[in-house]
Design a protein around this motif. Structure first.
Motif, short mmCIF file in Angstrom:
data_model
loop_
_atom_site.label_atom_id
_atom_site.label_comp_id
_atom_site.label_asym_id
_atom_site.label_seq_id
_atom_site.Cartn_x
_atom_site.Cartn_y
_atom_site.Cartn_z
N GLN A 53 2.09 1.65 -3.48
CA GLN A 53 1.00 2.08 -4.35
C GLN A 53 0.74 3.58 -4.21
O GLN A 53 0.52 4.28 -5.20
N ARG A 54 0.75 4.08 -2.96
CA ARG A 54 0.51 5.50 -2.75
C ARG A 54 1.59 6.35 -3.41
O ARG A 54 1.30 7.40 -4.01
N LEU A 63 0.93 6.18 -7.13
CA LEU A 63 -0.26 6.95 -7.50
C LEU A 63 0.09 8.41 -7.75
O LEU A 63 -0.58 9.11 -8.51
N LYS A 82 0.82 -1.21 0.00
CA LYS A 82 0.00 0.00 0.00
C LYS A 82 0.86 1.26 0.00
O LYS A 82 0.50 2.27 -0.60
#
Length: 356
Positions: free
Chosen positions: A202-203, A206, A199
């Protein structure tokens, strides 16, 4: 992802002999018909990845295409990936959890999963196996180590970007040199594992991928090869699920002293591809940075399968913009035309279930 695309999945659990809890997903099409007994197809992912590679590009995904064609689709997850981090006694943050090699993963993961699917479906001998990269390495190991068992369970093998012998490009070779040393330093500083918190990654991505897409595309190039078939729209999907060769295909090398104890000889024994009798279809891309046509031809020549096919994807098309790289076999722009059409023909012509 399956529900978003109109499909259903059911989770299954297989516990390996050495205590690893493996998650399988069974994909069901929402389309009507094909209510009878379906031929099972088992999809196995490659290194650093998980079963999401077969579902993450929407209706272009292989899992959905096979389900719509009426197949009983099973998605595997190797020990250690986000879906298969359970263990009967160990935590995935324990160093001992990660103390395994390809030999033990093949014996304790691939074997029981295939037997489980055969028992659940009652279709032993008709299972079609399709693997990508390391997923093929494990299958080649399994089918050569347990050839009679493999024949009793499998109808055929699709090896997408097949890896047994590697002829990688220069930057991959440099990685072979640097990464083992880096691993020793990380271990010395008490860092036992990386990519355990996807996560956070992913952040970060992003932010990076929408604002600096060329950086992410360059990473795709380093990991896969020329991205001629890569759709920029798939960048976030790809990264959202991404966590020294000897010239021989052999078992884990513990070093001479321990090899003598484990194998009864100083050098690890080689896997004999000639023992494999299951029909095999080796599908490769011209722009694969981990291997070469020469290395794949070597696999083809050594396979003992009476029925075996070696085929470049796309077939009969040499335009550079259409050539597949290592990972195009699960995300290429033209994957349905260039890959699925070929697989569908072989499955319908050569790999019908036993008794049909």
């Amino acid at each position: 992802m399956a529900e978003r695309n109109g499909y259903e999945t059911k989770e299954h659990t297989v516990v390996s002999e050495d205590g690893y809890i493996l998650k399988l997903f069974r994909v069901t099409s929402s389309q009507k018909g094909n209510s009878g007994k379906k031929q099972p197809v088992y999809l196995e992912h490659g290194i650093l990845l998980d079963s999401d590679i077969w579902t993450f590009i929407g209706h272009r995904s292989l899992a959905y295409s096979l389900a719509d064609d009426g197949y009983d689709v099973w998605l595997g997850n190797q020990r250690g990936n986000p879906y298969s981090r359970g263990h009967k006694t160990l935590k995935y943050t324990d160093g001992k959890y990660w103390d395994f090699n390809l030999d033990t993963a093949m014996t304790n993961d691939i074997r029981p999963v295939l037997k489980y699917i055969a028992d659940e479906t009652g279709m032993g001998g008709s299972i079609i196996y399709a693997g990508h990269s390391k997923g093929n390495t494990l299958m080649f190991m399994y089918a050569s180590e347990y050839p009679e068992e493999a024949e009793s369970l499998l109808k055929g093998i699709f090896a997408l970007s097949p890896i047994a012998y590697m002829e990688p490009q220069l930057h991959i070779k440099l990685g072979y040199t640097v990464l083992p040393t880096l691993g020793k330093y990380l271990k010395a500083f008490g860092i036992k594992s990386v990519f355990l918190h996807p996560k956070i990654v992913q952040r970060f991505l992003l932010f990076i991928c929408p604002n600096f897409p060329h950086i992410c595309e360059f990473i795709v190039y380093l990991a896969s090869g020329k991205p001629a078939q890569f759709k920029p729209d798939d960048l976030l999907n790809f990264f959202g699920h991404f966590p020294v060769t000897t010239g021989k295909f052999r078992k884990f090398d513990y070093g001479r002293r321990k090899n003598a104890k484990v194998y009864g000889q100083n050098e690890p024994p080689e896997y004999d591809l000639g023992k494999i009798k299951v029909p095999a279809y080796l599908l490769y891309g011209k722009n694969d940075i981990y291997t070469s046509e020469k290395a794949i031809k070597r696999i083809y020549d050594e396979l003992g399968s009476e029925k075996k096919i070696l085929l470049k994807i796309p077939e009969d098309n040499d335009e550079e913009k259409y050539q597949f790289n290592h990972n195009d076999f699960f995300y290429a722009r033209n994957i349905t035309t260039f890959l699925y059409t070929v697989m569908r023909k072989f499955m319908q012509d050569d790999l019908q279930p036993n008794g049909e």
